[in-house]
Write an enzyme that holds these catalytic residues in place. Sequence first.
Site, mmCIF file in Angstrom:
data_model
loop_
_atom_site.group_PDB
_atom_site.id
_atom_site.type_symbol
_atom_site.label_atom_id
_atom_site.label_comp_id
_atom_site.label_asym_id
_atom_site.label_seq_id
_atom_site.Cartn_x
_atom_site.Cartn_y
_atom_site.Cartn_z
ATOM 1 N N LYS A 63 -9.606 -2.980 -25.719
ATOM 2 C CA LYS A 63 -9.410 -3.947 -24.637
ATOM 3 C C LYS A 63 -9.923 -3.396 -23.315
ATOM 4 O O LYS A 63 -10.575 -4.107 -22.536
ATOM 5 C CB LYS A 63 -7.935 -4.314 -24.511
ATOM 6 N N LYS A 69 -16.508 -3.730 -18.954
ATOM 7 C CA LYS A 69 -17.798 -4.437 -18.947
ATOM 8 C C LYS A 69 -17.747 -5.699 -18.106
ATOM 9 O O LYS A 69 -18.703 -6.033 -17.405
ATOM 10 C CB LYS A 69 -18.211 -4.766 -20.386
ATOM 11 N N CYS A 172 -4.925 -6.638 -0.800
ATOM 12 C CA CYS A 172 -6.362 -6.837 -0.653
ATOM 13 C C CYS A 172 -6.781 -7.562 0.625
ATOM 14 O O CYS A 172 -7.930 -7.451 1.031
ATOM 15 C CB CYS A 172 -6.907 -7.592 -1.867
ATOM 16 N N PHE A 223 -9.952 -0.988 -10.009
ATOM 17 C CA PHE A 223 -9.619 -0.470 -8.676
ATOM 18 C C PHE A 223 -10.130 0.942 -8.443
ATOM 19 O O PHE A 223 -10.222 1.756 -9.356
ATOM 20 C CB PHE A 223 -8.111 -0.517 -8.453
ATOM 21 N N HIS A 311 -14.116 -10.511 0.324
ATOM 22 C CA HIS A 311 -13.497 -9.422 -0.432
ATOM 23 C C HIS A 311 -13.664 -9.687 -1.930
ATOM 24 O O HIS A 311 -13.229 -10.726 -2.437
ATOM 25 C CB HIS A 311 -12.011 -9.313 -0.113
ATOM 26 N N ASN A 344 -12.816 -2.530 -6.653
ATOM 27 C CA ASN A 344 -11.924 -3.155 -5.685
ATOM 28 C C ASN A 344 -11.102 -2.041 -5.043
ATOM 29 O O ASN A 344 -10.266 -1.431 -5.690
ATOM 30 C CB ASN A 344 -11.021 -4.171 -6.393
#
Length: 388
Positions: A63, A69, A172, A223, A311, A344
Amino acid sequence: MSRVEGNGATKQYPERTRRIPTPGKATIIAMGKAFPSQLIPQECLVEGYIRDTKCQDISIKEKLERLCKTTTVKTRYTVMSKDILEKYPELATEGSPTITQRLEIANPAVVEMAMEASLACIKEWGRPAQDITHIVYVSSSEIRLPGGDLYLASQLGLKNDVGRVMLYFLGCYGGVTGLRVAKDIAENNPGSRVLLTTSETTILGFRPPNQARPYDLVGAALFGDGAAAVIVGTDPVKGIECPFMELNYAVQQFLPETHNVINGKLSEEGINFKLGRDLPQKIEENIEEFCKKLMAKAQLKNYNELFWAVHPGGPAILNKLETTLKLSSDKLQCSRRALMDYGNVSSNTIFYVIENMRELLKRGGEEWGLGLAFGPGITFEGVLIRSL
């Protein structure tokens, strides 16, 4: 520890006529960024994460490979390292009470990255650090009193009457909130210069995978860590300061009854995030009205006549935005590139997007654009930006 990427190296572009800043309007005058020394190519992440967490579940590994990807991320920086895991092996042990250890790592790391990003920014600015009158400090990665704003001010050698604002745990959208707050300070204090710094690490959320926490794998695949800094001020000094974006208008909005869509809870094991599958859909349903509110301030109508600094929370959000607003495929390229290069990085990421946009706009382009970010709440933050 950190590798700094300031903006000292200049690229040559055909000269274009610079626009004149609006008197009294806040502008971004300089930028800097910094990262931990550990760079992780995405193709190496799965083996390293599975090894470090001693995961034996083949389905989890498969997973995570699929998620890596689909994120479109190619490289990321991280504070977490082999040395840290050797010193604190309990970080990779399910159910261990490790908040104390995590903060021992995160608190100094966040300030160190903020310090290096700030120094890079001040170097580009070209004025003494003592000319900074205010600090806006943004992070969702440290917890302590006093906060990182005081440590940063002290290490930079700022005056002890520097005005400090600390914005914690916004997630964020924190970088754009920081721009809005810095704009308000600059415009209400003529002659002020605001250092806005964002710094984030994923140390608080690192943990071994668990089938009961599927979002942990999304975090592992998406992240990264890093820091950014900008100087914001009005009426730039000719011949010394070189502003490149004007912050024309800013607005924040939350969507009622959506506070559980993005959910973060702090416990003895660190911070645990949950992300609702309907987040992209919620953004899609509300983004057009929000953008029109910003655009109306400059009588703008056509989405494709703007530049876009969004963002990149993930590719699904960017894809929804592009489809909903019928944007041409090149409009979000600066966001997609930042996501590819850094992942991110929470509140920092908008500044990596803006840096990409600055390079693009040096060659000419649109006068007006939007800076957007989304986060817990669900909260929308937006800035109407004018390219200078």
